[in-house]
Design a protein around this motif. Structure first.
Motif, mmCIF file in Angstrom:
data_model
loop_
_atom_site.group_PDB
_atom_site.id
_atom_site.type_symbol
_atom_site.label_atom_id
_atom_site.label_comp_id
_atom_site.label_asym_id
_atom_site.label_seq_id
_atom_site.Cartn_x
_atom_site.Cartn_y
_atom_site.Cartn_z
ATOM 1 N N GLN A 130 0.965 -1.119 0.044
ATOM 2 C CA GLN A 130 0.084 0.042 -0.039
ATOM 3 C C GLN A 130 0.988 1.333 -0.014
ATOM 4 N N LYS A 131 0.588 2.440 -0.760
ATOM 5 C CA LYS A 131 1.318 3.282 -0.891
ATOM 6 C C LYS A 131 0.456 4.395 -1.334
ATOM 7 N N LEU A 132 1.120 5.815 -1.160
ATOM 8 C CA LEU A 132 0.142 6.951 -1.635
ATOM 9 C C LEU A 132 0.412 6.928 -3.140
ATOM 10 N N GLY A 133 -0.889 7.032 -3.944
ATOM 11 C CA GLY A 133 -0.777 7.038 -5.391
ATOM 12 C C GLY A 133 -0.728 5.621 -5.839
ATOM 13 N N GLY A 134 -0.510 4.571 -5.244
ATOM 14 C CA GLY A 134 -0.772 3.171 -5.394
ATOM 15 C C GLY A 134 -2.086 2.715 -6.161
ATOM 16 N N TRP A 135 -2.013 1.859 -6.970
ATOM 17 C CA TRP A 135 -3.321 1.257 -7.667
ATOM 18 C C TRP A 135 -4.171 0.453 -6.717
ATOM 19 N N GLN A 136 -5.536 0.748 -6.995
ATOM 20 C CA GLN A 136 -6.372 0.284 -6.065
ATOM 21 C C GLN A 136 -7.536 -0.551 -7.024
#
Length: 458
Positions: free
Chosen positions: A194-200
């Motif tokens: 999980q990261k900022l700007g990561g694909w969901q």
């Protein structure tokens, strides 16, 4: 009969041509077909099978078309002594069967047999009815071509050679990492950081699965070693500050969605090429190649070269694109915009089940335009009627109207922009895709296709 099918959509036309294969006495195959018409019959059959086989995906379709196009070329390459085989030029393809010295071959029959064999090999999981259509087309074209061949040994030898080439290429394909990829489209057990700007996983999705498509596709062997070594593009780093370059990328998508014209909506839907309903984006590129071949009417060897270049171009484009998608794992507008710009926002087109950067549509379309432009020049008028005949998209209030382009790069550019109109790609996704697709196409153009041109230093 030929004139009566002119106005049909491509899928309906292919279905009709496949049916004609069962009716080998039909007038369509009694006439003297031009050399390029044998190749376009097989390209249309390949697209029909691509569309009508379970487990359809743009990744697997691109791979299949790569091997199908290469097989077409290799089955006829020795018909012209100025042309060079790809054996020894492609990654791990050291050799291919050679024709017997001082023996006569009918190269159209070699191509005919090779195409039937490789399409059935690549789509072993297609229905028995589809396999019967492949067999009937092979038989119909065989009989149409054999009318003027007096020596049955030539026919026998030519067919055997085409099948041998297809078999060797298929065996080579099994070692690339993508063999039977339709059996593992989605990895449901994999855990992603999980990261900022990561694909969901999208809520508004064109896929039933919330797991990403083919996360390991980028590890597959590319056709060209040079394509494996291309330097990765660089996405803009995440930043939620409104003045930031990253934020502005998504703001552009948001503003475009609110200002879509009817023409832009039609472009977004036309280039959607949903694998559940069409022959996929790489199939659309293969279809564009078919339109070019029908327009130019090149020789047998150049027609086959066209499909080899386009097929390998889209195949390598998807491998590189998927490598970078999962390397950067970037989000789509449907994640960023509702969180930072407008919580009620929704894209015009549903999200595909994989990360955003770079755009797959853009990269494969640019590769296609680059190789076709090298063969025929960029300035060529094409009327793309791939989806003519489909029911209108009632949800988005758009019809499927034929689209006219005055250059090959215009096609690539609209293919990329259509995903921006659809609200599923930012400008940086498209820009990187177009740039890297052009590099892939240029690498393919640099292969030794004609010995005479190579020796002249071209």
């Amino acid at each position: 009969m030929k004139s009566s099918i002119k106005g049909l959509g491509v899928l309906n036309r292919v279905m009709l041509l496949a049916f004609v294969g069962f009716c080998i006495s039909c007038q369509f195959f009694q006439k003297d077909l031009k050399d390029h018409e044998y190749t376009t019959n097989w390209s249309e059959m390949a697209l029909f099978i691509t569309k009508n086989t379970p487990g359809n995906s743009p990744t697997y379709a691109s791979r299949s078309l790569g091997y199908i196009g290469l097989t077409m070329y290799e089955s006829v390459v020795h018909s012209d002594s100025t042309y060079a085989s790809m054996a020894g030029q492609l990654d791990s393809l050291s050799s291919l069967p050679l024709p017997e010295p001082n023996q006569k071959y009918d190269w159209i029959l070699s191509m005919n047999a090779a195409q039937a064999a490789i399409i059935k090999d690549m789509y072993q999981h297609t229905s028995d009815l589809n396999k019967a259509k492949i067999d009937s087309l092979e038989k119909a074209l065989l009989e149409a071509r054999s009318v003027n061949i007096q020596d049955p040994e030539i026919t026998k030898r030519s067919v055997a050679y085409g099948r041998a080439v297809a078999h060797k290429i298929f065996e080579w394909s099994k070692t690339d990492g993508g063999h039977e990829g339709y059996l593992r489209n989605f990895d449901k057990k994999r855990v992603y950081p999980q990261k900022l700007g990561g694909w969901q996983p999208p809520l508004y999705s064109q896929s039933f699965s919330r797991s990403p498509l083919h996360p390991d596709w980028g590890k597959n062997r590319t056709f060209l070693i040079a394509d494996h070594k291309i330097v990765a593009p660089k996405p803009i780093p995440f930043d939620s500050v409104p003045q930031s370059e990253y934020y502005q990328q998504f703001l552009a998508v948001y503003r475009q969605r609110n200002a879509l014209t009817q023409q832009q909506k039609e472009a977004a839907v036309w280039w959607g090429d949903d694998p559940d309903e069409t022959f996929t984006p790489p199939g659309h590129s293969y279809y564009i190649a078919t339109l070019v071949v029908k327009k130019i009417k090149p020789s047998l060897i150049k027609s086959a070269e066209t499909y080899a270049r386009v097929g390998m171009g889209v195949a390598d484009a998807f491998i590189d694109c998927w490598k970078w998608k999962y390397q950067f794992f970037t989000e789509r507008p449907n994640t960023f915009i509702p969180k930072y710009i407008d919580k009620f926002w929704e894209s015009f087109w549903p999200d595909p089940p994989f990360p955003a950067f770079p755009s797959g549509h853009a990269i494969q379309a640019a590769a296609t335009a680059t190789v076709l432009g090298n063969l025929y020049g960029n300035t060529i008028t094409i009327v793309d009627d791939a989806h003519v005949g489909r029911k209108p998209d009632g949800l988005r209030n758009t019809e499927f109207k034929a689209r006219t382009f005055n250059s090959l790069w215009e096609i690539a550019d609209e293919t990329a922009r259509s995903r921006f109109y659809g609200g599923i790609h930012t400008p940086m996704d498209n820009d990187a895709g177009l740039q890297k697709g052009k590099e892939i196409g240029e690498n393919i153009n640099k292969l030794i296709w004609q010995k005479s041109l190579f020796h002249k230093g071209k």
